[in-house]
Design an enzyme around this catalytic site. Structure first.
Site: not given
Ligand code: SAH
Length: 204
Positions: A51
């Site tokens: 993010s």
């Molecule tokens: N927190 C991260 C952002 C990752 S992007 C950071 O520090 O930058 C969002 C993530 O959410 C992705 O890896 C995606 O696979 C995950 N995601 C989407 N739906 C999800 C669910 N139902 N349970 C767990 N993870 C999920």
């Protein structure tokens, strides 16, 4: 990077200090390391992204806004991705739980976090839409992926007085703050526009 985040309106000094302390370049692949401190989301593989720094800081600031500067107790993150936001959260909360549904990203987060030796993060592989009933209730819940609505299971796992911050929507998304005011009552505030990868059910 942190000065830019502050300029965009994040005021909470504890959040800014946490952002300063976590080396973001350790959460992106080496080819992108030179871009790690620009204010942008970056690819982490599997069609997912780390993010944007501003939104990471903003969501944590919102989560902390009713703690009177104190520390959050137990927080849950849905969507670990590469583990960056979990690392930032670990500096402002006593216990951080984070769930990822894509196995290789869950493993990537473990690898990224290991050298930082953070003792208060627990990573889980699973469907975050179900939350973690075995460790609930949480003082704060952050969703790092956008659904059309916030799953009821997560609302049920909030402490009374607790806060949940989530992007909601499909192509047009807004950040929502949900506060649990009693056993059966939640309030909902719509904040700014945002852009996140989609929240998906199940695991892969
Ligand atoms: N927190 C991260 C952002 C990752 S992007 C950071 O520090 O930058 C969002 C993530 O959410 C992705 O890896 C995606 O696979 C995950 N995601 C989407 N739906 C999800 C669910 N139902 N349970 C767990 N993870 C999920």
């Amino acid at each position: 990077m942190v000065a830019r985040v502050a300029k965009q309106g994040v005021r909470d000094s504890k959040v800014l200090a946490a952002m300063e302390a976590v080396p973001r370049h350790m959460f992106v692949e080496s080819g992108l390391a030179s871009q790690a401190y620009i204010d942008a989301s970056l690819p982490i593989g599997h069609h997912q992204t780390i993010s944007q720094p501003y939104i990471v800081a903003r969501m944590i600031e919102i989560l902390r806004a009713n703690t009177n500067g104190g520390e959050l107790n137990r927080v849950l993150e849905i969507g670990t991705g590469c583990g960056y936001q979990a690392a930032v959260l670990s500096l402002v909360a006593k216990e951080v739980y984070s769930i990822e549904r894509i196995k290789p990203l869950h493993e990537l987060a473990k690898t990224n976090l290991r050298p930082l030796r953070i003792a208060n993060i627990r990573l889980h592989y699973g469907d975050g839409m179900l939350g973690l009933p075995q460790v609930a209730p949480f003082d704060g819940i952050i969703l790092a992926a956008a659904g059309l609505q916030v799953p009821q299971a997560l609302l049920d796992q909030m402490n009374i007085g607790g806060r949940l911050v989530a992007p909601v929507g499909e192509r047009h998304q807004v950040l929502q703050l949900i506060e649990r005011v009693s056993k059966f009552e939640w309030t909902n505030t719509t904040l700014e526009e945002c852009h996140f990868v989609p929240l998906r059910p199940g695991t892969v």
